[in-house]
Design an enzyme around this catalytic site. Structure first.
Site, PDB file in Angstrom:
ATOM      1  CE  LYS A 262      -4.226  -1.694   2.095  1.00 45.47           C
ATOM      2  NZ  LYS A 262      -5.335  -1.422   2.986  1.00 45.47           N
ATOM      3  NE  ARG A 263       4.623   0.541   4.237  1.00 43.74           N
ATOM      4  CZ  ARG A 263       3.909  -0.533   4.614  1.00 43.74           C
ATOM      5  NH1 ARG A 263       2.724  -0.372   5.158  1.00 43.74           N
ATOM      6  NH2 ARG A 263       4.370  -1.755   4.456  1.00 43.74           N
TER       7      ARG A 263
END
Ligand code: GLU
Length: 505
Positions: A262-263
């Site tokens: 997600k990052r």
């Protein structure tokens, strides 16, 4: 095959990552291919990780992708409720059933006590595992006298319910993607099934729900594969038939080094979420970046599944037709942001010009330009081959809407000769005479003027382009001038001669 019922079961802990979208998509394709049902179940038993807005975000994302939910929190269905926090009352009885049968037990060890044991083990170079080798030395209903643990329960002491994993048993299970797998139970721990906050853990809740919702196939991410032995044991303890399992390979970063997380998103210059995440630390989405949902879905579908042919472009219906679990690979698929753009390019080429014109008109409106669809359609036909996104049409066509303010210095140096202003003035006069300012007419008139005077076509046309466009880019010159019209063309020639004439002196 008996009735196919599959579920996508996200936890509303934040935006849905493209890996999650792919899991949803494969479930959906599999369901539709087999005339089955696609269920959305919200797994929100971990209240500490709950994120406001995530549930609606997930639903909105699936909708944008064209993944239609048959049973879910808003659609309802025979096996609801479909949100685990609304099913809270269901789970305890199943944990109790396992206590009854001796397959689970109460454990009273505090997090602090467990932490000390964990650290001691670590210092001795071991990993702490709460399992059959040590559970007799810990604080639970198997090690304590019955009266003691019962009085703890009566006193309201915090407890968890743990699964009693047997020791040293080889368990076999199969996965539709990985084949036959064997695990020895001594490597497994006594997982918590139920917590003192009155909530089941994922392991118990999802399994009870899959059973009650008559799920036939569990298709989910590879990160759940290590939990599969426990799940098989739980099915055995409950004496329930397990569903078939398929654990999907990881999505990898573009360089292939590790899982796409997600990052990684905005940091690597491409979105990892289907739609814009508007809360807290906001994040970009494919929708807002200008991707078409069908292009996005097509791209996602091919990350891990292959049709076994060279075909790359698939509509949702074609994906449904072609999809099989057997053609999902075991190894991770590398995400390629350039390929994502390529897919959008392909889809944009097949969209009708009037549809693109409607989208582009909105874009222009925001810039203060108002044009009708028919005019924009001809423009779009000229440049669409050069763009991946509707928003890029502006970069290719800005000079159609406004006269250049700057003129490319390199082009001036190369193309602006002493006689250029005089030639352009002649050209201006020729064009001014043109009654019919269509492409064919202007082209015919200008070409014969060049020919009759023995001029160099390149020299004339390059200078002409410079005053009209400001640079050496763009489609066919006569397409451009016919679109902007006679008055604008003549004005740009005047302006170009005045401005460049001065610069080049
Ligand atoms: N709630 C789990 C997740 O978000 C679902 C796993 C499963 O599909 O069993 O990953």
């Amino acid at each position: 095959m008996s009735e196919v019922r599959v579920r996508f079961a996200p936890s509303p802990t934040g935006p849905l990552h493209i890996g999650g979208v792919r899991t949803a998509l494969y479930n959906y394709l599999f369901a539709k291919k087999n005339g089955g049902t696609f269920i959305l179940r919200i797994e929100d038993t971990d209240q500490t990780r709950f994120v406001e807005g995530a549930e609606d975000y997930i639903i909105d994302s699936l909708k944008w992708c064209g993944i239609k939910i048959d049973e879910g929190i808003y659609e309802g269905g025979e096996y609801g409720p479909y949100r685990q926090s609304d099913r809270k009352a269901i789970y305890r009885q199943y944990a109790d059933m396992l206590i009854e049968s001796g397959d689970a037990y109460y454990a009273f060890d505090t997090p602090e006590e467990l932490e000390i044991l964990r650290r001691e083990s670590e210092n001795a170079g071991n990993t702490f595992i709460y399992n059959g080798y040590i559970r007799a030395k810990l604080n639970n209903s198997l090690s304590l006298a019955e009266a003691d643990w019962k009085s703890k329960l009566e006193n309201g002491d915090p407890f968890v319910i743990r699964y009693k994993m047997p020791l040293n048993e080889d368990i076999h299970f199969d996965d539709l993607i990985r084949g036959d797998i064997v695990v020895n139970t001594s490597t497994l721990d006594d997982k918590v099934l139920y917590k003192s906050d009155g909530m089941p853990t994922y392991h118990l809740a999802h399994l009870v729900d899959d059973h009650l919702m008559k799920i036939s196939h569990v298709i989910r991410g590879e990160e759940w594969l290590p939990s599969l032995p426990l799940h098989f044991m739980l099915y055995r303890s409950f004496k329930w038939d397990p569903p078939r399992f398929a654990h999907l390979p990881l999505l990898l970063k573009p360089d292939g080094k590790g899982k796409l997380s997600k990052r990684d998103g905005d940091k690597m210059g491409f979105p990892v979420f289907p739609v814009f995440w508007p809360y807290g630390e906001t994040a970009k989405g494919y929708r807002e970046e200008g991707y078409y949902p069908d292009a996005f879905v097509n791209m996602i579908a091919l990350l891990g599944w292959n049709p076994g042919t060279e075909q790359e472009i698939f509509s949702m219906d074609q994906l449904i037709e072609a999809f099989t679990i057997e053609r999902v690979g075991k190894s991770g698929s590398r995400f390629d942001p350039e390929k994502a753009k390529w897919f959008n390019h392909q889809y944009l080429q097949t969209k009708p010009d009037d549809q693109i014109a409607i989208e582009f008109r909105e874009f222009l409106r925001a810039k203060g330009f108002h044009f009708d669809i028919v005019r924009l359609e001809t423009l779009i036909a000229l440049v669409k081959e050069r763009v991946n996104f509707v928003k890029e049409i502006w970069d290719q066509t800005d000079y159609f809407f406004k006269a250049p303010e700057l003129y490319d210095q390199e082009v001036i140096k190369k193309r602006w000769k002493d006689d250029t202003p005089a030639r352009l003035m002649e050209l201006r006069a020729v064009l001014e005479e043109c009654e019919d300012f269509s492409v064919a007419s202007t082209e015919g008139v200008v070409k014969s003027w060049i020919e009759n005077n023995g001029y160099n076509t390149g020299a004339i046309m390059n200078a002409f382009r410079l005053v009209i466009v400001g640079a050496s880019r763009g489609p066919h010159m006569f397409d451009i001038i016919s679109w902007i019209g006679k008055d604008e063309t003549l004005q740009r020639i005047d302006k170009g001669i005045a401005v460049i004439g001065n610069i080049s002196k």
